[in-house]
Design a protein around this motif. Structure first.
Motif, mmCIF file in Angstrom:
data_model
loop_
_atom_site.group_PDB
_atom_site.id
_atom_site.type_symbol
_atom_site.label_atom_id
_atom_site.label_comp_id
_atom_site.label_asym_id
_atom_site.label_seq_id
_atom_site.Cartn_x
_atom_site.Cartn_y
_atom_site.Cartn_z
ATOM 1 N N ASN A 21 13.918 3.704 18.129
ATOM 2 C CA ASN A 21 14.790 3.316 19.237
ATOM 3 C C ASN A 21 14.285 3.899 20.558
ATOM 4 O OD1 ASN A 21 15.643 6.022 19.294
ATOM 5 N ND2 ASN A 21 17.519 5.595 18.140
ATOM 6 N N SER B 91 15.468 6.166 22.640
ATOM 7 C CA SER B 91 15.499 7.617 22.838
ATOM 8 C C SER B 91 14.355 8.294 22.083
ATOM 9 C CB SER B 91 16.847 8.189 22.381
ATOM 10 O OG SER B 91 17.033 8.035 20.982
ATOM 11 N N TYR B 92 14.014 7.785 20.909
ATOM 12 C CA TYR B 92 12.886 8.307 20.129
ATOM 13 C C TYR B 92 11.589 8.112 20.921
ATOM 14 C CZ TYR B 92 10.749 9.303 15.473
ATOM 15 O OH TYR B 92 10.086 9.849 14.406
ATOM 16 N N ASN C 105 15.745 19.708 18.376
ATOM 17 C CA ASN C 105 16.900 19.249 19.147
ATOM 18 C C ASN C 105 18.045 20.245 19.010
ATOM 19 O OD1 ASN C 105 18.016 18.801 16.596
ATOM 20 N ND2 ASN C 105 17.661 16.585 16.647
ATOM 21 N N ASN D 10 24.872 12.023 13.847
ATOM 22 C CA ASN D 10 24.069 11.269 14.805
ATOM 23 C C ASN D 10 24.757 9.963 15.190
ATOM 24 O OD1 ASN D 10 21.610 10.640 16.323
ATOM 25 N ND2 ASN D 10 21.258 9.107 14.740
ATOM 26 N N MET E 107 25.595 9.125 19.034
ATOM 27 C CA MET E 107 24.970 8.007 19.736
ATOM 28 C C MET E 107 25.995 7.113 20.420
ATOM 29 S SD MET E 107 21.810 8.576 19.636
ATOM 30 C CE MET E 107 21.183 7.035 20.328
ATOM 31 N N ASP F 254 25.851 8.241 23.748
ATOM 32 C CA ASP F 254 24.475 8.268 24.261
ATOM 33 C C ASP F 254 23.869 9.666 24.187
ATOM 34 O OD1 ASP F 254 24.424 5.525 24.916
ATOM 35 O OD2 ASP F 254 25.500 5.925 26.785
ATOM 36 N N ASP G 200 21.458 11.970 21.990
ATOM 37 C CA ASP G 200 20.469 11.947 20.907
ATOM 38 C C ASP G 200 20.137 13.345 20.395
ATOM 39 O OD1 ASP G 200 18.970 12.985 22.954
ATOM 40 O OD2 ASP G 200 17.346 11.510 22.835
ATOM 41 N N ALA H 79 19.645 13.406 16.487
ATOM 42 C CA ALA H 79 18.789 12.407 15.862
ATOM 43 C C ALA H 79 17.633 13.048 15.118
ATOM 44 C CB ALA H 79 18.241 11.446 16.916
ATOM 45 N N GLN I 149 14.274 12.882 14.785
ATOM 46 C CA GLN I 149 13.106 12.328 15.470
ATOM 47 C C GLN I 149 11.860 12.989 14.896
ATOM 48 O OE1 GLN I 149 14.297 13.024 19.576
ATOM 49 N NE2 GLN I 149 15.204 10.974 19.710
#
Length: 349
Positions: free
Chosen positions: A250, A252-253, A281, A309, A313, A316, A318, A321, A323
């Motif tokens: 996505n 953000s990733y 994170n 997560n 999300m 908004d 992240d 997440a 990642q």
């Protein structure tokens, strides 16, 4: 150097890592069509979705491609440990305005006990099937051989590589500590010597007659060339393909891979319950704070992380997440898969 030949036809000895949740039929097919080996990861999919991914990949390429499955031991339930982990994460659920779960689910069925997935693979007969977290039973491996399906399995140390070779699997994927995503260790409760990619490949080249595929920290053609010089027959790259437009990563990733965060990755068990390398994170920092309880077993802990997560999300955020990224993440490039394959091949010369 005289290296064993990979048992499938590739124009360039480059494999795109399966990366369940990030790989797509479009990505796998683009890599295969460009002369490498594309892969799809179905360990996190239902059997219906997995079959659809295989069919979609086959519709996009006539070249070989790889299908990856998870061979982890099913979770050993520990209600007290699971309750402690949920209690530890409850402040985050409260902050995000969503009720904390009262229990955790085993969201991924291990291929070791998934008869439906096994029968589906035998029916679909993908050219190659690879195994992560362990290897299947001898009867399943024999069935794959009879069906003409080539096999690969991940090893993080020489002992696991020896088991892979004795099982009659065709290719050893030598995963170094630099790799992003989950460590392929067979037994995560054992001490991990954290072999680097280069040392593991060189050691296995002296130990086995099987083809070795190097993976972990390899991001460009020079890295691939170095792995081949150490005795590998090919290289598997994962993080290098996340930024391709064909991947399912996505926005953000993708932003994170282009940011300063890409330079800070950590091997941690707190996200899923198994060691995996991720960009750091907020969730990882909190969950690894001194005095924190041990995370629930894999994949139970992942159930909690995914629910967090999903809630975050919606805002908004992240910061929860998964990642996944290897230590070479700052070297990632935004290129279409075919262009990346061409670039890697040119850099190898």
């Amino acid at each position: 150097m005289n290296r064993p030949t990979l048992p499938f036809d590739l124009a360039v000895p480059i494999i795109q890592a399966p990366m369940a949740g990030v790989s797509t039929p479009a990505l796998a097919a683009a890599v295969s069509n460009a002369g490498g080996l594309g892969s799809i990861g179905i360990g996190a999919s239902t059997v219906t979705n997995a079959r659809q991914m295989i069919e979609e990949t086959r519709a996009l390429t006539v070249r070989p491609f790889n299908v990856n499955v998870f061979c982890h031991e099913p979770a050993r339930r520990d209600p007290a440990r699971e309750r402690a982990w949920l209690d530890h994460l409850t402040p985050f659920f409260n902050e995000l305005g969503t009720p904390a779960p009262t229990s955790l689910s085993e969201i991924y069925t291990s291929f070791l006990v998934d008869d439906e997935a096994f029968e589906m693979l035998l029916a679909e007969r993908p050219p190659i099937v690879s195994f992560h977290f362990g290897i299947p039973s001898p009867d399943r491996l024999a069935a794959f051989r009879k069906a003409g399906i080539k096999t690969m399995a991940t090893a993080t140390n020489p002992r696991e590589a020896e088991r892979i070779e004795k099982a009659g699997i065709d290719v050893i994927i030598a995963q170094g500590i630099e790799a992003g995503g989950h460590r392929g260790t067979f037994n995560p409760s054992e001490v991990d010597e954290e072999w680097s990619t280069s040392v593991l490949v060189r050691s296995l080249a002296r130990q086995t007659k099987l083809p070795i595929v190097a993976t972990g920290g390899i991001m460009d053609g020079r890295g691939i060339k170095a792995a081949l010089e150490l005795g590998a027959s090919g290289a598997q790259l994962g993080t290098a393909f996340i930024s391709c437009p064909e991947s399912a990563a996505n926005a953000s990733y993708r932003r994170a891979l282009k940011s300063a965060r890409a330079a800070t990755t950590r091997l941690t068990s707190v996200v899923s319950g198994r060691p995996a390398r991720s960009m750091v994170n907020r969730f990882i920092v909190y969950a690894e704070t001194a005095g924190s309880p041990a995370p629930a077993a894999y994949p139970l802990a992942y159930d909690a992380a995914k629910q967090l997560n999903a809630a975050a999300m919606k805002h908004d955020d992240d910061g929860f997440a998964a990642q996944w990224a290897g230590q070479g993440a700052p070297l990632a490039r935004e290129l279409a898969a075919a262009e990346l394959l061409t670039t890697l091949a040119r850099e190898m010369t």
